[in-house]
Design an enzyme around this catalytic site. Structure first.
Site, PDB file in Angstrom:
ATOM      1  N   ASP A  82       0.836  -1.194   0.000  1.00 41.55           N
ATOM      2  CA  ASP A  82       0.000   0.000   0.000  1.00 41.55           C
ATOM      3  C   ASP A  82       0.877   1.252   0.000  1.00 41.55           C
ATOM      4  O   ASP A  82       1.858   1.339   0.734  1.00 41.55           O
ATOM      5  CB  ASP A  82      -0.889  -0.036   1.250  1.00 41.55           C
ATOM      6  CG  ASP A  82      -1.936   1.053   1.270  1.00 41.55           C
ATOM      7  OD1 ASP A  82      -2.380   1.476   0.188  1.00 41.55           O
ATOM      8  OD2 ASP A  82      -2.339   1.461   2.386  1.00 41.55           O
ATOM      9  N   ASN A 230     -10.087   0.546   1.295  1.00 45.63           N
ATOM     10  CA  ASN A 230      -8.979   0.442   2.241  1.00 45.63           C
ATOM     11  C   ASN A 230      -9.398   0.842   3.656  1.00 45.63           C
ATOM     12  O   ASN A 230      -9.989   1.913   3.852  1.00 45.63           O
ATOM     13  CB  ASN A 230      -7.838   1.353   1.801  1.00 45.63           C
ATOM     14  CG  ASN A 230      -7.072   0.824   0.616  1.00 45.63           C
ATOM     15  OD1 ASN A 230      -7.572   0.006  -0.154  1.00 45.63           O
ATOM     16  ND2 ASN A 230      -5.846   1.287   0.455  1.00 45.63           N
TER      17      ASN A 230
END
Length: 285
Positions: A82, A230
């Site tokens: 990420d 997310n």
């Protein structure tokens, strides 16, 4: 069981109008909880590690732990880097066995973002690894980088189309009103902008900063085309809240399992809750 390219999970979500939860690993208990919760819900799962966690936990460590924990599981799982801002971190993640990476050059000028993203796509796709990129800037703090709300920039739909055509990314993170970290007020999402981007791109879209967004807004975001969501802050808060409760009940506790176990259970429940909201339960294949 092997890791799945994130592209596979998101294409299914894109075609069938749901979103896959992407959950940030902070320690072993979080990893165990995400996999357990997703398997109980029969949902596809994206596990991710942010760039700032690499010195704390290590890419190889995460990869090997994930491999061991999902070995006998029955759900598709992707392991994703990420907010990779450095080419070196992205290559290290690929070498460690990650099945997906994010190149976040969203703070760069448009053309520089394109060039950096193209470079990552070429390398990653050559070895079957999926790529997420970001266009627009999301307010808040992520990996030590802070974007003030006044400087946040929403994603331009036409620019997004050009960006995807020139880079060949598998998923695009868009800025439509969310923020990283803890919200100071109620986030106002620009669903009209999101809907326009989805129509133009017809591909998986990603919503960052979803912790603190209402259940209804998450469902609406999925309705308008978000396929990866997310989460991190919500889960850190759930884990910490439960651990604090344990110590409030007995300040003399010192056995790590006594408080990390209940913390893990809280993350399992939060994982199942988010999966249900995103509509990905019973979508594992």
């Amino acid at each position: 069981m092997n890791l799945n390219p994130m592209k596979e999970l998101l294409q299914e979500a894109h075609l069938n109008n749901y979103a896959v939860g992407a959950f940030n690993i902070n320690n072993l208990e979080f990893l165990q909880a995400f996999v357990t919760g997703a398997e109980e819900m029969k949902a596809p799962l994206i596990l991710q590690v942010s760039e700032r966690i690499i010195p704390y936990i290590g890419l190889e460590t995460v990869s090997r732990m994930t491999e061991a924990i999902i070995k006998d599981r029955s759900i598709p799982v992707a392991l994703h880097l990420d907010h990779g801002s450095r080419f070196e971190s992205i290559i290290a993640a690929i070498r460690a066995g990650f099945s997906s990476v994010m190149i976040d050059a969203s703070t760069k000028e448009f053309e520089e973002n394109i060039e950096m993203t193209k470079k990552v796509v070429e390398v990653a796709h050559s070895v079957g690894v999926s790529v997420e990129a970001e266009l627009g800037t999301i307010a808040g703090t992520e990996d030590g980088h802070t974007v003030e709300e006044k400087n946040a920039m929403y994603t331009d739909p036409d620019k997004a189309k050009e960006f995807v055509e020139k880079t060949g990314v598998d998923a695009l993170a868009v800025a439509v009103g969310t923020a990283h970290g803890v919200y100071q007020g109620k986030p106002e999402l620009d669903f009209e902008r999101l809907h326009k981007i989805k129509r133009l791109l017809d591909m998986p879209l990603v919503l960052h900063g979803a912790s603190g967004v209402s259940d209804q807004d998450l469902k609406t975001a999925v309705k308008y085309g978000v396929n990866k969501v997310n989460f991190n802050t919500d889960f850190q808060q759930a884990f910490t809240k439960r651990v604090k409760e344990i110590f409030a009940e007995d300040p003399e506790v010192y056995d790590v399992h006594t408080y990390c176990g209940p913390g893990r259970d809280a993350v399992i429940e939060k994982t199942k809750e988010k999966i249900k909201i995103l509509g990905s339960s019973n979508k594992a294949w």
